[in-house]
Scaffold this motif. Structure first.
Motif: not given
Length: 285
Positions: A204, A207, A217, A278
């Motif tokens: 998180e 993100r 994202v 990511v």
């Protein structure tokens, strides 16, 4: 996460100066072969199909050019810039490019990622990537991701593969280092006593960093999730015996790779990843 240098630039440069000549020997360690194959699988599935013909890439903190080499050889239409703090490291990237015939498509430049927007002012890329501990060693991950996002063309992709906070704490506990594991949970730490201190990340948090940089994202993943490295895998040579025995059996390796690949898109396995992946993109409007 607390910004501020996890280690000084001189400490980081000295650390990699000492590893440069043997850095690519990691390719002989079975665990990192598995990890690399998974990273390439994720890139082949989620990144390569989205790149235009003749795309330009930025390998941020690219070191000896292991991943510039992958992109340059897999996509002969591509060209790029490898940007790294340590000339001893990217000297090997230049030599690699010469040996494999893409030196005309890869430029190597020395610089601090904290100054990357200024140093590469006016250049734009379809793909920017930073892999392994790169984002962990910068002063402010948020600032660096924001700078990298600004170097993307509209629709361009930023891919980060970074150290997991949860894995670091687990790893240090297996070595009996409770104090270090507690530090890891606060977002800082290291895997060995000789490496520079660095930032550690959560899904998180990644993100939030990418969204704060103005990016969308598209995917967060984590891998490997079924096997973790031992202490020997933090060194450039040698392997943990159990991992070497298991992954040294080619049939077992392929079966484990298939199991790991089947979990790449499972959101419920992200937190188990040794590293976090990511994929973010710059909006086109």
């Amino acid at each position: 996460m607390t910004d501020g240098p996890a280690a000084t630039l001189d400490e980081i440069r000295s650390y990699f100066d000492g590893k440069a000549d043997a850095y690519d020997d990691v390719d002989a360690q079975p665990y990192w072969v598995l990890s690399d194959e998974l990273l390439w699988s994720a890139l082949a599935k989620s990144v390569l199909p989205r790149l235009p013909e003749g795309f330009r890439f930025l390998d941020a903190g690219g070191g000896t050019g292991r991943w510039s080499h992958r992109f340059a050889t897999a996509r002969p239409d591509s060209s790029g810039v490898l940007y790294d703090l340590t000339p001893a490291m990217f000297g090997h990237a230049r030599a690699k490019a010469e040996r494999h015939g893409y030196a005309d498509r890869l430029s190597c430049r020395e610089g601090d990622l904290g100054q990357v927007a200024e140093e590469l002012d006016g250049e734009r890329f379809d793909l920017v990537f930073n892999f392994h501990n790169v984002l962990g060693f910068v002063g402010s991950p948020q600032d660096v991701v924001t700078q990298l996002a600004g170097l993307l063309k509209p629709g361009g992709l930023l891919v980060s593969f970074v150290p997991s906070r949860w894995h670091a704490a687990w790893f240090n506990l297996t070595l009996g280092r409770t104090d270090e594991a507690e530090r890891n949970l606060s977002g800082r730490g290291r895997f060995t006593d000789t490496m520079p201190d660095m930032h550690l990340f959560t899904p998180e948090q990644l993100r939030a960093i990418n969204e704060a940089a103005g990016l969308r994202v598209d995917l967060i993943s984590g891998f490997p999730v079924l096997l973790y490295p031992g202490y020997q895998e933090t060194q450039l040579h040698g392997s943990t015996r159990s991992l070497a025995d298991l992954l040294g059996d080619r049939r077992a390796f392929e079966r484990i790779l298939a199991m790991e690949r089947s979990l790449l898109d499972r959101p419920d396995t992200v937190g188990r990843g040794n590293n976090l992946f990511v994929l973010a993109s710059r909006p086109t409007d």
